[in-house]
Design a protein around this motif. Structure first.
Motif, PDB file in Angstrom:
ATOM      1  N   ILE A 105       2.220   3.156  -5.892  1.00  0.00           N
ATOM      2  CA  ILE A 105       1.821   1.758  -5.713  1.00  0.00           C
ATOM      3  C   ILE A 105       1.558   1.480  -4.234  1.00  0.00           C
ATOM      4  CG2 ILE A 105       2.654  -0.629  -5.758  1.00  0.00           C
ATOM      5  CD1 ILE A 105       4.144   0.131  -8.375  1.00  0.00           C
ATOM      6  N   GLY A 106       2.521   1.890  -3.387  1.00  0.00           N
ATOM      7  CA  GLY A 106       2.362   1.666  -1.955  1.00  0.00           C
ATOM      8  C   GLY A 106       1.129   2.340  -1.395  1.00  0.00           C
ATOM      9  N   LYS A 107       0.880   3.565  -1.830  1.00  0.00           N
ATOM     10  CA  LYS A 107      -0.295   4.300  -1.346  1.00  0.00           C
ATOM     11  C   LYS A 107      -1.584   3.622  -1.786  1.00  0.00           C
ATOM     12  CE  LYS A 107      -2.347   8.896  -1.008  1.00  0.00           C
ATOM     13  NZ  LYS A 107      -2.177  10.345  -1.266  1.00  0.00           N
ATOM     14  N   MET A 108      -1.630   3.138  -3.028  1.00  0.00           N
ATOM     15  CA  MET A 108      -2.830   2.454  -3.504  1.00  0.00           C
ATOM     16  C   MET A 108      -3.060   1.155  -2.728  1.00  0.00           C
ATOM     17  SD  MET A 108      -5.490   2.464  -5.373  1.00  0.00           S
ATOM     18  CE  MET A 108      -5.276   3.701  -6.653  1.00  0.00           C
ATOM     19  N   ILE A 109      -1.992   0.444  -2.418  1.00  0.00           N
ATOM     20  CA  ILE A 109      -2.140  -0.789  -1.631  1.00  0.00           C
ATOM     21  C   ILE A 109      -2.706  -0.470  -0.250  1.00  0.00           C
ATOM     22  CG2 ILE A 109      -0.838  -2.625  -0.467  1.00  0.00           C
ATOM     23  CD1 ILE A 109       1.053  -2.594  -2.923  1.00  0.00           C
ATOM     24  N   ARG A 110      -2.235   0.603   0.353  1.00  0.00           N
ATOM     25  CA  ARG A 110      -2.760   1.011   1.660  1.00  0.00           C
ATOM     26  C   ARG A 110      -4.256   1.343   1.552  1.00  0.00           C
ATOM     27  NH1 ARG A 110      -0.694   3.395   6.503  1.00  0.00           N
ATOM     28  NH2 ARG A 110      -2.242   4.758   7.481  1.00  0.00           N
ATOM     29  N   ILE A 111      -4.633   2.045   0.494  1.00  0.00           N
ATOM     30  CA  ILE A 111      -6.045   2.401   0.295  1.00  0.00           C
ATOM     31  C   ILE A 111      -6.884   1.136   0.106  1.00  0.00           C
ATOM     32  CG2 ILE A 111      -7.666   3.506  -1.298  1.00  0.00           C
ATOM     33  CD1 ILE A 111      -5.430   5.609  -1.815  1.00  0.00           C
TER      34      ILE A 111
END
Length: 519
Positions: free
Chosen positions: A30-36
């Motif tokens: 989730i965190g990685k997708m938000i960063r992307i």
């Protein structure tokens, strides 16, 4: 609308840092997708947990905090830096705040993440970790969306009708979805090929755009929306196989290829990688001093010694399975790399049973791979019809599911037929219906480790019973449905909230208080 799950996206994997697939790996994704989506380095974020869900009482013990933060730093679940994410964030001047609010309790693993730039709210998303490392972002800046990391999408926000009309002229209606709120429009564009992306990417710097955000594929397999899956459950697989006459592992390959952009060779190679990391997780470093918040420490070393020297009941291969399942779960608890199968809380079951039962019959690696594929397809049927989330259905959805999958895999090792695989899976899951999730102190140790042993032994017993002619009676699909129904009947206190079961004992409460004090 039916959702067809993938063996590699939803069942066997992710390869991840422990201790929890839902709370660590899912949150990291989730965190990685938000960063992307955000497209820039994040300087400040606020992570708000659903106050009545599972996060508030378990986020320290199950790695939710460093999962979210690691993802916001750009780390994947298998990144060895993930467990150090809080320290790395501090050193990088990334400011993170955790708190709990009433978000409506739409899902026990729901969280709202707010991103700030120059102290002003710059982006807001509502997220759910849905079990086994899977996730969904369901809302972005008050627009309802669906991002799961399985397909590439582009989001364009604008107030200009001229831009909307321009996009409509170049994109087919079945490739975009349009929403309008308060004079603002959000276009969700599904990118299924380079041609579609090339038609819109020139708009990225258009002055009429409020934001242009990309959701990349971050799961192992890209789903192919244009293909029609071959079957959904065990009953449909049997019907399909009447004209094919394939083994279950062969059906697993055909299923995975039918829903994704992946070849037969890719499926086998990916499963080899899974097996490699499963075998690696069987090995434990007794000098590993990472025992933060641990209740149990290095019990596998004690067990291994006692198995050699003590007067105990000889259970043959079951003793090997018991020891290996403990080792894998200890690696999970030490925040080392394991394979969620189908979750981190049940990661010891399938590797320990399939690998050691394979050794017992002198099976080559190829046969082990076939058994894992068989297990994976059983897991798909569970995911398609139920859940792997203990927060939704209790530990029956984790260790119960793992035992169910392992039993079918053992039948494959024994050259059993499809009907025997389904019967063994059915029987194993029947035996564990109603199993609650009550992790003492919010950690994946007590009773998680011992329940991995229970599930492992249950899998072997169920497989042997079926091979000896026992009738499971209830078809697999019906048992899977029953498991989901039982899970929905379980009270919230018995589904990973630390409010019932062993968590509510005097000792359980004392452990929770101690961990809370030092966290």
């Amino acid at each position: 609308m039916k959702k067809y799950h993938s063996i590699f996206n939803d069942v066997l994997g992710p390869i991840m840092t422990g201790p929890s697939s839902s709370h660590t790996a899912g949150c990291a994704r989730i965190g990685k997708m938000i960063r992307i989506l955000y497209g820039n380095d994040i300087e400040e974020a606020e992570i708000i947990f659903e106050k009545n869900g599972s996060y508030p009482s378990t986020y320290k013990g199950q790695g939710t905090d460093y999962g979210f933060v690691g993802g916001l730093l750009g780390f994947s679940p298998d990144d060895i830096r993930l467990k150090h994410a809080l320290k790395i964030a501090e050193e990088s001047n990334l400011k993170i705040t955790f708190k709990s609010e009433d978000l409506g309790m739409n899902h026990p693993n729901e969280a709202e993440i707010r991103i700030y730039r120059n102290k002003k709210l710059d982006m807001k998303v509502i997220t759910r970790s849905t079990g086994g490392g899977t996730f969904e972002i369901i809302n972005m800046d008050d627009f309802d969306i669906s991002i799961t990391g399985e397909n590439k999408k582009i989001y364009i926000s604008t107030k200009e009708n001229s831009l909307i009309q321009e996009i409509k002229k170049i994109i087919s209606p079945n490739h975009y979805y349009l929403q309008k709120k308060n004079n603002t429009v959000l276009l969700e564009i599904l990118i299924i090929n380079n041609e579609i992306e090339n038609k819109v990417k020139y708009l990225k710097n258009d002055s009429r755009i409020i934001f242009y955000r990309i959701a990349e594929v971050i799961l192992p397999v890209t789903l192919n929306k244009e293909n029609i899956p071959l079957f959904f459950n065990a009953a449909e697989a049997i019907e399909y196989n009447k004209s094919e006459n394939l083994n279950l592992w062969e059906l697993a390959i055909k299923y995975e290829c039918s829903i994704s952009n992946i070849s037969k060779n890719d499926v086998v190679e990916k499963m080899k990688d899974i097996l490699f990391f499963m075998k690696k997780s069987l090995l434990i470093d007794i000098d590993d001093k990472n025992t933060e918040f641990q209740i149990l420490s290095n019990n596998s070393a004690k067990i291994e010694d006692k198995l050699k020297n003590e007067n105990i009941i000889d259970m043959g291969v079951l003793n090997k399975i018991m020891l290996s399942a403990v080792k894998i779960m200890e690696n999970n608890c030490k925040h080392n790399i394991i394979v969620a199968a189908p979750t981190a809380g049940s990661c010891g079951v399938i590797p320990a049973t399939i690998i050691h039962c394979g050794e017992k019959i002198n099976a080559e690696e190829d046969k082990i791979i076939k058994a894992l594929l068989t297990s994976g397809l059983i897991g798909v049927f569970i995911a398609n019809q139920s859940t792997f989330s203990a927060e939704v259905a209790g530990c029956q959805a984790e260790n119960g599911a793992a035992s169910c999958m392992a039993a079918a895999g053992i039948i494959e090792l024994l050259d059993g037929n499809i009907e025997e695989c389904f019967s063994a899976a059915s029987l194993a899951l029947q035996n564990l219906l109603g199993l609650i999730c009550d992790p003492v102190g919010g950690l994946t140790e007590v009773p998680c480790i011992s329940r991995n042993i229970l599930a492992s032994i249950n899998a072997v017993s169920a497989a042997n019973m079926i091979k000896c002619g026992y009738d499971a009676v209830i078809p697999l699909d019906e048992v899977i449905t029953a498991m989901y129904e039982v899970g929905r009947m379980l009270p919230n206190e018995l589904k990973c909230t630390c409010k019932g079961g062993l968590c509510n004992t005097k000792t359980g409460k004392e452990i929770y208080t101690k961990i809370k004090k030092y966290s």
